[in-house]
Motif scaffolding. Structure first.
Motif, PDB file in Angstrom:
ATOM      1  N   ASP A 266       0.832  -1.209   0.000  1.00  0.00           N
ATOM      2  CA  ASP A 266       0.000   0.000   0.000  1.00  0.00           C
ATOM      3  C   ASP A 266       0.861   1.250   0.000  1.00  0.00           C
ATOM      4  O   ASP A 266       0.662   2.178  -0.793  1.00  0.00           O
ATOM      5  CB  ASP A 266      -0.903   0.020   1.246  1.00  0.00           C
ATOM      6  CG  ASP A 266      -2.186  -0.765   1.035  1.00  0.00           C
ATOM      7  OD1 ASP A 266      -2.515  -1.069  -0.117  1.00  0.00           O
ATOM      8  OD2 ASP A 266      -2.861  -1.063   2.040  1.00  0.00           O
ATOM      9  N   TYR A 269       2.890   1.663  -3.522  1.00  0.00           N
ATOM     10  CA  TYR A 269       2.230   2.144  -4.737  1.00  0.00           C
ATOM     11  C   TYR A 269       1.615   3.524  -4.557  1.00  0.00           C
ATOM     12  O   TYR A 269       1.403   4.252  -5.532  1.00  0.00           O
ATOM     13  CB  TYR A 269       1.238   1.113  -5.280  1.00  0.00           C
ATOM     14  CG  TYR A 269      -0.160   1.126  -4.713  1.00  0.00           C
ATOM     15  CD1 TYR A 269      -1.083   2.107  -5.083  1.00  0.00           C
ATOM     16  CD2 TYR A 269      -0.592   0.124  -3.841  1.00  0.00           C
ATOM     17  CE1 TYR A 269      -2.377   2.101  -4.582  1.00  0.00           C
ATOM     18  CE2 TYR A 269      -1.875   0.110  -3.345  1.00  0.00           C
ATOM     19  CZ  TYR A 269      -2.763   1.114  -3.718  1.00  0.00           C
ATOM     20  OH  TYR A 269      -4.046   1.104  -3.221  1.00  0.00           O
ATOM     21  N   ARG A 270       1.354   3.907  -3.314  1.00  0.00           N
ATOM     22  CA  ARG A 270       0.861   5.263  -3.071  1.00  0.00           C
ATOM     23  C   ARG A 270       1.988   6.291  -2.961  1.00  0.00           C
ATOM     24  O   ARG A 270       1.734   7.482  -2.833  1.00  0.00           O
ATOM     25  CB  ARG A 270       0.032   5.292  -1.780  1.00  0.00           C
ATOM     26  CG  ARG A 270      -1.227   4.455  -1.835  1.00  0.00           C
ATOM     27  CD  ARG A 270      -1.994   4.525  -0.526  1.00  0.00           C
ATOM     28  NE  ARG A 270      -3.001   3.481  -0.417  1.00  0.00           N
ATOM     29  CZ  ARG A 270      -4.202   3.536  -0.981  1.00  0.00           C
ATOM     30  NH1 ARG A 270      -4.529   4.615  -1.695  1.00  0.00           N
ATOM     31  NH2 ARG A 270      -5.056   2.546  -0.857  1.00  0.00           N
ATOM     32  N   ALA A 272       4.022   6.610  -0.434  1.00  0.00           N
ATOM     33  CA  ALA A 272       3.949   7.164   0.918  1.00  0.00           C
ATOM     34  C   ALA A 272       4.953   6.507   1.847  1.00  0.00           C
ATOM     35  O   ALA A 272       4.692   6.330   3.035  1.00  0.00           O
ATOM     36  CB  ALA A 272       2.534   6.988   1.471  1.00  0.00           C
ATOM     37  N   THR A 332      -2.052  -5.400  -4.041  1.00  0.00           N
ATOM     38  CA  THR A 332      -0.871  -4.549  -4.192  1.00  0.00           C
ATOM     39  C   THR A 332       0.199  -5.243  -5.038  1.00  0.00           C
ATOM     40  O   THR A 332       0.938  -4.582  -5.769  1.00  0.00           O
ATOM     41  CB  THR A 332      -0.301  -4.153  -2.819  1.00  0.00           C
ATOM     42  OG1 THR A 332       0.001  -5.332  -2.060  1.00  0.00           O
ATOM     43  CG2 THR A 332      -1.300  -3.322  -2.036  1.00  0.00           C
ATOM     44  N   ARG A 335      -0.729  -4.615  -8.662  1.00  0.00           N
ATOM     45  CA  ARG A 335      -0.452  -3.213  -9.025  1.00  0.00           C
ATOM     46  C   ARG A 335       1.030  -2.980  -9.262  1.00  0.00           C
ATOM     47  O   ARG A 335       1.415  -2.123 -10.081  1.00  0.00           O
ATOM     48  CB  ARG A 335      -0.940  -2.274  -7.928  1.00  0.00           C
ATOM     49  CG  ARG A 335      -2.437  -2.080  -7.862  1.00  0.00           C
ATOM     50  CD  ARG A 335      -2.781  -0.843  -7.074  1.00  0.00           C
ATOM     51  NE  ARG A 335      -2.325   0.359  -7.768  1.00  0.00           N
ATOM     52  CZ  ARG A 335      -3.098   1.385  -8.081  1.00  0.00           C
ATOM     53  NH1 ARG A 335      -4.389   1.359  -7.801  1.00  0.00           N
ATOM     54  NH2 ARG A 335      -2.620   2.428  -8.685  1.00  0.00           N
TER      55      ARG A 335
END
Length: 458
Positions: A266, A269-270, A272, A332, A335
């Motif tokens: 998470d 791919y964001r 963050a 994820t 992705r």
């Protein structure tokens, strides 16, 4: 816990039925999770029972995926008619959601096979058999030991014993079916001591396990909490400086949590996480090896399959300082063009997402006293406050308390200071790792020394 619920149907049979109903209603893919749990919470303060709660719950979560469109719902009404309606409505909800090309169940080859063999040690019938009177006795013994440990301990914030007994079941439309029982028990107490100026100093300790035999004796938990409170009497502030900082095992565990939160698909791919460009590169000192391992027998984060039914496995995060990679679920992983690491977590009301299980900072061979002995001036951290960590940059700044180190010894207690740095730099600056590996629930760490950090005080 019995394998069959009060209505005569097992958790796995309920999950299987929900999958069948969703498929009949038109779902291309679906999975269902059922959690049946009984929980208790006992709190004793100054010898009197303040709280005694016994509760049971039964819920089902259903995920439906059709044409890349996903819907997730949950229900506690599991009567045949209600369950059929719930499955139909979840399928209808998926039909009007936005499509996502990465949505889908795990490929069948990834699903766990021998679930029963890998679920050993997750259930202790002695926890289920504990009576309310026995739970009260344990909590009382813990608090009494804290109050008796030192005359300066004048009060407590109570001792609490919590238990949970659960059956977890997961089924999906690829044919996966898995179920296992799980128990947990935890005990915590907070002691309050008075110093010469009338200031209150608090100290707490806890123990949390899946089996009663591994739980620390309640008297030991109470004595440790009392000592930690008394040790902070007369605590001082110190001038702002840069010195070595030693994290005791409980505070070192918090560093594990920060790192693992940044090492998920998470976060990657964001964009963050400060770890985004560090995969396969040296991140930490060669003394640092950190593993997420859901297969350790009997531990809090152990599970035979993840939240999607994928077989679990150990996943190294840092190996002799090298950052090995991220924790992924199926979504994820797709992705990012990768394969799941079997790290999906799943609740009744939410879709799977990646996360840690049992985080383990591998111990070194140094006695903690030797780690402290090598410091002329520094800080030994026993508690942390606040949430001053930025996952995107790794910047770290938290309130702390503990002891000032002078000439290789703990000199006096310290309070109201702030320690700051950057997590990447902190891990790279680890120059000593202790042999005193200690478990706290689903994470374990030894004493860890960082060669230099900023300590802000007066």
């Amino acid at each position: 816990m019995t394998s069959r619920l009060a209505e005569g149907i097992s958790a796995l049979e309920l999950a299987r039925r929900a999958v069948q109903l969703a498929r009949r209603a038109g779902a291309e893919q679906c999975d269902a999770i059922v959690i049946a749990a009984s929980e208790s919470d006992v709190t004793v303060r100054l010898g009197e029972v303040e709280k005694l709660i016994e509760a049971g719950s039964l819920g089902l979560g259903l995920r439906v995926i059709s044409g890349g469109r996903t819907a997730v719902g949950s229900t506690s009404d599991l009567s045949p008619a209600a369950l059929e309606q719930f499955a139909r409505e979840t399928v209808e909800l998926a039909a009007i959601s936005a499509p996502d090309e990465y949505a889908g169940l795990p490929e069948p080859a990834l699903l766990a096979r021998d679930v029963s063999a890998s679920a050993v040690g997750l259930y202790d019938e002695r926890i289920e058999a504990l009576s309310p009177d026995e739970k009260i006795r344990i909590a009382r013994a813990c608090e009494a030991a804290a109050l008796a440990a030192d005359r300066r301990v004048t009060n407590t914030d109570g001792a609490s014993l919590s238990t949970r007994v659960a059956d977890i079941a997961l089924a999906n439309s690829h044919g996966f079916e898995g179920t296992y029982p799980a128990t947990s028990i935890s005990l915590v107490v907070e002691a309050i001591a008075d110093d010469a100026e009338g200031k209150k100093r608090n100290g707490y300790w806890y123990t949390a396990e899946r089996s009663l035999s591994r739980l620390l004796p309640p008297e030991e938990v109470g004595r440790i909490a009392a000592r930690r409170a008394v040790d902070q009497l007369g605590a001082r502030k110190v001038p702002t400086t840069r010195v070595p900082v030693v994290f005791e095992p409980m505070t070192a565990v918090s560093l594990l949590g920060h790192l693992a939160g940044c090492a998920t698909g998470d976060a990657l791919y964001r964009g963050a996480t400060f770890l985004a460009s560090r995969e396969g590169r040296q991140l930490a000192s060669p003394l640092v090896t950190i593993v997420d391992d859901p297969t350790i027998p009997g531990r809090f984060g152990t599970r035979p399959f993840d939240g999607e039914g994928v077989a679990t496995r150990p996943n190294p995060l840092v190996e002799t300082g090298l950052f090995r990679g991220f924790l992924l679920d199926c979504y994820t992983a797709r992705r990012l063009g990768r394969t799941t690491t079997g790290s999906a977590h799943r609740g009744l009301e939410s879709p799977p997402s990646p996360g840690a299980s049992n985080l383990l900072w591998q111990p070194g061979d140094l006695d903690p006293s030797a780690i402290i002995a090598g410091i002329e001036r520094g800080l030994y951290v026993t508690s942390l406050m606040g949430a001053g960590f930025n996952p995107a940059t790794g910047d770290y700044s938290r309130g702390a308390a503990g002891f000032w180190i002078e000439h290789g010894r703990l000199a006096y207690p310290v309070t109201e200071v702030n320690i700051s740095g950057n997590l990447a730099g902190m891990l790279a600056a680890v120059d000593a790792v202790g042999s005193d590996l200690t478990w706290f629930g689903s994470a374990a760490a030894p004493t860890v020394r960082i060669s230099e950090m900023t300590v802000s005080g007066l």
